[in-house]
Motif scaffolding. Structure first.
Motif, mmCIF file in Angstrom:
data_model
loop_
_atom_site.group_PDB
_atom_site.id
_atom_site.type_symbol
_atom_site.label_atom_id
_atom_site.label_comp_id
_atom_site.label_asym_id
_atom_site.label_seq_id
_atom_site.Cartn_x
_atom_site.Cartn_y
_atom_site.Cartn_z
ATOM 1 N N LEU A 88 0.842 -1.189 0.000
ATOM 2 C CA LEU A 88 0.000 0.000 0.000
ATOM 3 C C LEU A 88 0.880 1.243 0.000
ATOM 4 N N LYS A 89 0.705 2.109 -1.009
ATOM 5 C CA LYS A 89 1.542 3.292 -1.157
ATOM 6 C C LYS A 89 0.739 4.555 -0.857
ATOM 7 N N ASP A 90 1.438 5.622 -0.534
ATOM 8 C CA ASP A 90 0.787 6.916 -0.367
ATOM 9 C C ASP A 90 -0.022 7.237 -1.618
ATOM 10 N N GLY A 91 -1.262 7.638 -1.433
ATOM 11 C CA GLY A 91 -2.111 8.019 -2.550
ATOM 12 C C GLY A 91 -2.922 6.897 -3.153
ATOM 13 N N ASP A 92 -2.763 5.653 -2.675
ATOM 14 C CA ASP A 92 -3.551 4.547 -3.217
ATOM 15 C C ASP A 92 -5.021 4.682 -2.835
ATOM 16 N N PHE A 93 -5.887 4.203 -3.706
ATOM 17 C CA PHE A 93 -7.331 4.180 -3.455
ATOM 18 C C PHE A 93 -7.699 2.772 -3.006
ATOM 19 N N ILE A 94 -8.401 2.662 -1.882
ATOM 20 C CA ILE A 94 -8.700 1.343 -1.323
ATOM 21 C C ILE A 94 -10.180 1.168 -1.014
ATOM 22 N N THR A 147 -17.544 2.467 2.563
ATOM 23 C CA THR A 147 -16.999 3.818 2.483
ATOM 24 C C THR A 147 -15.901 3.829 1.439
ATOM 25 N N ASN A 148 -16.012 4.698 0.459
ATOM 26 C CA ASN A 148 -14.978 4.875 -0.556
ATOM 27 C C ASN A 148 -14.346 6.242 -0.338
ATOM 28 N N GLY A 149 -13.037 6.292 -0.180
ATOM 29 C CA GLY A 149 -12.398 7.568 0.063
ATOM 30 C C GLY A 149 -10.899 7.521 -0.096
ATOM 31 N N THR A 150 -10.200 8.438 0.551
ATOM 32 C CA THR A 150 -8.751 8.577 0.432
ATOM 33 C C THR A 150 -8.095 8.400 1.788
ATOM 34 N N VAL A 151 -7.183 7.440 1.905
ATOM 35 C CA VAL A 151 -6.463 7.264 3.160
ATOM 36 C C VAL A 151 -5.376 8.319 3.244
ATOM 37 N N ASP A 152 -5.442 9.167 4.279
ATOM 38 C CA ASP A 152 -4.488 10.260 4.361
ATOM 39 C C ASP A 152 -3.527 10.122 5.526
ATOM 40 N N ALA A 153 -3.524 8.990 6.234
ATOM 41 C CA ALA A 153 -2.544 8.743 7.298
ATOM 42 C C ALA A 153 -2.574 7.275 7.679
ATOM 43 N N GLN A 154 -1.436 6.773 8.136
ATOM 44 C CA GLN A 154 -1.334 5.411 8.647
ATOM 45 C C GLN A 154 -0.569 5.464 9.964
ATOM 46 N N VAL A 162 -14.182 -6.147 18.432
ATOM 47 C CA VAL A 162 -14.909 -5.983 17.183
ATOM 48 C C VAL A 162 -16.406 -5.977 17.459
ATOM 49 N N GLU A 163 -17.088 -4.968 16.945
ATOM 50 C CA GLU A 163 -18.533 -4.857 17.111
ATOM 51 C C GLU A 163 -19.246 -5.654 16.013
ATOM 52 N N PRO A 164 -20.544 -5.997 16.219
ATOM 53 C CA PRO A 164 -21.236 -6.859 15.271
ATOM 54 C C PRO A 164 -21.602 -6.213 13.943
ATOM 55 N N GLN A 165 -21.748 -4.874 13.869
ATOM 56 C CA GLN A 165 -22.086 -4.250 12.607
ATOM 57 C C GLN A 165 -20.853 -4.249 11.710
ATOM 58 N N SER A 166 -21.053 -3.967 10.427
ATOM 59 C CA SER A 166 -19.900 -3.888 9.545
ATOM 60 C C SER A 166 -20.083 -2.779 8.533
ATOM 61 N N ALA A 167 -18.994 -2.450 7.828
ATOM 62 C CA ALA A 167 -19.015 -1.351 6.875
ATOM 63 C C ALA A 167 -17.964 -1.594 5.824
ATOM 64 N N MET A 168 -18.021 -0.837 4.741
ATOM 65 C CA MET A 168 -17.004 -0.896 3.708
ATOM 66 C C MET A 168 -16.426 0.490 3.545
ATOM 67 N N THR A 169 -15.090 0.610 3.551
ATOM 68 C CA THR A 169 -14.439 1.888 3.398
ATOM 69 C C THR A 169 -13.473 1.820 2.235
ATOM 70 N N ASN A 170 -13.657 2.682 1.234
ATOM 71 C CA ASN A 170 -12.759 2.747 0.101
ATOM 72 C C ASN A 170 -12.100 4.110 0.089
ATOM 73 N N GLY A 171 -10.801 4.172 -0.163
ATOM 74 C CA GLY A 171 -10.145 5.462 -0.155
ATOM 75 C C GLY A 171 -8.756 5.426 -0.725
ATOM 76 N N GLY A 176 2.959 7.594 5.265
ATOM 77 C CA GLY A 176 3.536 6.296 5.564
ATOM 78 C C GLY A 176 3.243 5.853 6.978
ATOM 79 N N ALA A 177 3.580 4.603 7.278
ATOM 80 C CA ALA A 177 3.387 4.076 8.625
ATOM 81 C C ALA A 177 4.294 4.807 9.602
ATOM 82 N N ALA A 178 3.810 4.960 10.824
ATOM 83 C CA ALA A 178 4.582 5.673 11.832
ATOM 84 C C ALA A 178 5.837 4.891 12.200
#
Length: 250
Positions: A88-94, A147-154, A162-171, A176-178
């Motif tokens: 996973l690189k800076d600027g990737d869409f996930i 959720t579809n979006g842009t990851v701007d920090a790691q 873990v809670e029982p509900q779920s979601a989808m996040t795209n971004g 970079g990783a700390a």
């Protein structure tokens, strides 16, 4: 010509993870309600191929039902192949299906999109039970979101329940990783999309995949698939096929 055909196949296949809604535009309740309705009316089939004909797939779903999925010349196909957060690189869409409330999302799978699909289905909206949950006997009546979006920090992940509900996040990933953070499969992604931002914890062991375009000829009995048929359509828009026995986790 080959590149154009490949991009067309990829575009059709990756509509799978966009939820076929095209309406996810932010975190507003109205936007979420609209997308939830779209998600509910979209036919998604997850399971194992029992038979392949010229016009249909017979699929045994993870809850034991037998379903016929119509296909036609416009149906797109993609391999689902293993990947890793280390790629996973800076600027990737996930894209990532998650559990828990929006304030404490935890990934159950992550999809890394190709650049050609940047911005697809951007927003936060309803999703059904992810394949990685359904294949392991999870509650077929459970709720989730996309959720579809842009990851701007790691950063390093803090463990939790873990809670029982779920979601989808795209971004799209940026940052970079700390230094000194946990392993590349044990981190928190900050994902931004039009109108909002969420943080998604990615525990170690969560399936990380990407898509490779392919054609109908690869379909065979025993493969695990994820097929999407939009409301009112006469055939599936796309079929994602797990490579080498992989379960499409979305």
């Amino acid at each position: 010509m080959h590149r154009i055909k490949s991009l067309a196949l990829m575009g059709a296949a990756l509509t799978l993870v966009a939820g076929c809604s095209g309406t996810g535009t932010g975190s507003d309740a109205t936007a979420n309600d609209t997308a939830a309705t779209a998600a509910a009316s979209t036919g998604r089939v997850r399971g194992t191929v029992q038979a392949v004909t010229a016009n249909a797939l017979t699929v045994q779903t993870y809850d034991g039902k037998t379903v016929t999925v119509p296909i036609d010349a416009k149906t797109g196909y993609a391999w689902v192949v293993p990947s890793s957060l280390s790629s996973l690189k800076d600027g990737d869409f996930i894209g990532t299906a998650t559990t828990g409330p929006k304030t404490a999302l935890r990934a159950v799978e992550v999809v890394i999109f190709p650049e050609s699909m940047r911005g697809t289905g951007e927003g936060h909206y309803a999703w059904d039970v992810p394949g990685v949950v359904a294949a392991n006997g999870g509650d077929s009546a459970g709720s989730s979101a996309m959720t579809n979006g842009t990851v701007d920090a790691q950063s390093a992940m803090t463990n939790g329940t873990v809670e029982p509900q779920s979601a989808m996040t795209n971004g799209t990933v940026t940052g970079g990783a700390a230094p000194g953070a946990a392993s590349s499969t044990n981190r928190v992604l900050s994902v931004s999309y039009k109108g909002g931002n969420v943080k998604v914890a990615v525990p170690a062991g969560v399936p990380i995949v990407r898509f490779d375009p392919t054609q109908k000829t690869v379909l065979a009995k025993g493969q695990k698939v994820f097929a999407v048929t939009p409301p009112g359509a006469s055939a599936a828009k796309s079929v994602a096929i797990g490579k080498d026995g992989l379960t499409p986790p979305m």
